[in-house]
Scaffold this active site. Structure first.
Site, PDB file in Angstrom:
ATOM      1  N   HIS A   1       0.809  -1.222   0.000  1.00  0.00           N
ATOM      2  CA  HIS A   1       0.000   0.000   0.000  1.00  0.00           C
ATOM      3  C   HIS A   1       0.843   1.274   0.000  1.00  0.00           C
ATOM      4  CE1 HIS A   1      -3.724  -2.124   0.405  1.00  0.00           C
ATOM      5  NE2 HIS A   1      -3.398  -2.668   1.543  1.00  0.00           N
TER       6      HIS A   1
ATOM      7  N   ASP B   1      -2.630 -10.277  -2.981  1.00  0.00           N
ATOM      8  CA  ASP B   1      -3.237  -9.928  -1.707  1.00  0.00           C
ATOM      9  C   ASP B   1      -4.724  -9.599  -1.937  1.00  0.00           C
ATOM     10  OD1 ASP B   1      -2.214  -8.654   1.213  1.00  0.00           O
ATOM     11  OD2 ASP B   1      -4.031  -7.722   0.396  1.00  0.00           O
TER      12      ASP B   1
ATOM     13  N   HIS C   1      -6.306  -7.110  -0.906  1.00  0.00           N
ATOM     14  CA  HIS C   1      -6.473  -5.671  -1.123  1.00  0.00           C
ATOM     15  C   HIS C   1      -5.636  -5.201  -2.312  1.00  0.00           C
ATOM     16  CE1 HIS C   1      -7.187  -6.403   3.213  1.00  0.00           C
ATOM     17  NE2 HIS C   1      -8.167  -5.534   3.049  1.00  0.00           N
TER      18      HIS C   1
ATOM     19  N   ASP D   1      -4.697 -12.889   2.778  1.00  0.00           N
ATOM     20  CA  ASP D   1      -5.982 -12.442   3.326  1.00  0.00           C
ATOM     21  C   ASP D   1      -7.121 -12.727   2.355  1.00  0.00           C
ATOM     22  OD1 ASP D   1      -5.052  -8.863   3.148  1.00  0.00           O
ATOM     23  OD2 ASP D   1      -4.701 -10.524   1.757  1.00  0.00           O
TER      24      ASP D   1
HETATM   25  N1  LIG Z   1      -9.014  -1.039   7.666  1.00  0.00           N
HETATM   26  C1  LIG Z   1      -7.655  -1.047   7.179  1.00  0.00           C
HETATM   27  C2  LIG Z   1      -7.405  -2.188   6.266  1.00  0.00           C
HETATM   28  C3  LIG Z   1      -5.959  -2.259   5.852  1.00  0.00           C
HETATM   29  C4  LIG Z   1      -5.710  -3.411   4.896  1.00  0.00           C
HETATM   30  C5  LIG Z   1      -4.351  -3.985   5.080  1.00  0.00           C
HETATM   31  C6  LIG Z   1      -4.040  -5.103   4.121  1.00  0.00           C
HETATM   32  O1  LIG Z   1      -4.174  -6.265   4.375  1.00  0.00           O
HETATM   33  N2  LIG Z   1      -3.594  -4.779   2.937  1.00  0.00           N
HETATM   34  O2  LIG Z   1      -3.193  -5.732   2.061  1.00  0.00           O
HETATM   35 ZN   LIG Z   2      -4.435  -7.219   2.334  1.00  0.00          ZN
END
Ligand SMILES: NCCCCCC(=O)NO
Ligand SMILES: [Zn+2]
Length: 342
Positions: free
Chosen positions: A159, A195, A197, A284
């Site tokens: 991120h 991932d 996200h 995830d």
């Molecule tokens: N509410 C915050 C969520 C952050 C996501 C983190 C993550 O796993 N990114 O791949």
């Molecule tokens: Zn993630």
């Protein structure tokens, strides 16, 4: 497959994560890396190495010097301002405001972040630096002839933008690895983000470039973090037009559907003919993950690893997300074992 791991990950031990209006125990916690390491050992995946020290130069090939400077001094600046808790950004440059760097630490926290769930405290800097060294050590192994290497990174990185932290990420380990391959002579590098996200930082860093192909399969940003990037119409810009691919999926997506996107991504990678592949590995996507909504099962990670191996590319895996701590070891190492078995 060799694994690179640093005990310094445990210096990242914040006590807070802003979630649902309360401060919770962070999902991105030390036991994640410890569990994966235990599984690597239990499965005799291969040698486990400590990282070498690469200094700040490779980090600054991706991140701005002022951002790196900010991260190094953030915690001490926060303490010097007499703040009682952990450093949490609470003010940002909203629409119509001025994107300049304020002097005050509250202003700088907002300027250099895009989200408020990622607290900073003592040791965050050291852990983020060690995580980048872990990734660069894995890259050196692969550049030196290993077919693949597992960078057991913590904190994660996908991120992080050139000058933004958020989503538990500070340095974009996958981007730093890709740039290191390029700086060492690779003509083309692909980064595949699996991932749950969207890898918004990775996309942003290379969005106007055609030497690094970025691809991401992820939950619909209309519904989940990071919300403001990761849609399928984002295909790159300028020189980079056509060198970014986003594949977006709804709640409940099983491997049978997700793997069709994986196949699309793999074919795009094959056509790009990269000299190296970086896999931003979050697990995830797992059916029991507490903050996600895909339905992959543990055996699916074996299949994922096998598919990635069939690309026939020198490959660096950088650990990203995954928050079902009981399952994270099996799921992450399944990818490596599937890859090794081919
Ligand atoms: N509410 C915050 C969520 C952050 C996501 C983190 C993550 O796993 N990114 O791949
Ligand atoms: Zn993630």
């Amino acid at each position: 497959m060799k694994t690179v791991f640093s005990l310094l990950h445990s210096r990242r031990a914040v006590k807070t994560e802003l979630d649902g209006g309360v401060l919770i125990e962070p999902h991105e916690k030390p036991s994640r890396a410890e569990t994966i390491l235990a599984r690597v050992k239990g499965q005799a995946l291969g040698e486990i190495l400590e990282p070498e020290e690469f200094g700040l130069d490779p980090i600054r090939r991706v991140h701005s010097a002022d951002y790196v400077e900010f991260l190094e001094h953030c915690w001490t600046d926060w303490l010097a301002a007499g703040k009682p808790g952990e450093a949490i950004p609470a003010v940002w440059c909203g629409r119509g405001m001025r994107a300049r760097v304020p002097k005050d630490i509250d202003g700088r926290l907002g300027y250099y972040s895009f989200a408020a769930e990622t607290s900073i405290s003592d040791g965050t800097w050291e852990a983020a630096r060690a995580s980048a060294n872990v990734a660069l050590t894995a890259q050196k192994l692969v550049a030196g002839g290993e077919r693949a290497a597992f960078a057991l990174c913590r904190p994660p990185g996908h991120h992080a933008h050139a000058d933004l932290f958020g989503g538990y990420c500070f340095f974009n380990n996958a981007a730093i690895v890709a740039q290191a391959f390029r700086d060492q002579g690779a003509q083309r590098v692909a980064i595949l983000d699996v991932d749950f996200h969207h890898g918004n930082g990775t996309q942003a860093i290379f969005y106007q470039r055609r030497d690094v192909l970025t691809l991401s399969l992820h939950g619909d940003p209309d519904l989940v973090f990071p919300h403001f990037l990761g849609f399928e119409d984002e295909t790159g810009e300028g020189e980079g037009e056509g060198y970014n691919l986003n594949l977006v999926y709804p709640p409940g997506t099983p491997y049978a559907v997700w793997s069709q996107g994986l196949e699309t991504a793999c074919q795009r990678i094959a056509g790009f003919q990269p000299d190296a592949l970086v896999v931003a590995l979050g697990v995830d996507t797992f059916e029991e993950d507490p903050i996600s909504f895909f339905k992959l099962k543990s055996d699916d990670y074996l299949t994922l690893g096998q598919r990635l191996q069939r690309l026939g590319l020198p490959t660096v895996f950088t650990m990203e997300g995954g928050y079902d701590v009981d399952a994270i070891g099996v799921n992450a190492v399944n990818v490596m074992q599937g890859f090794d078995r081919g």
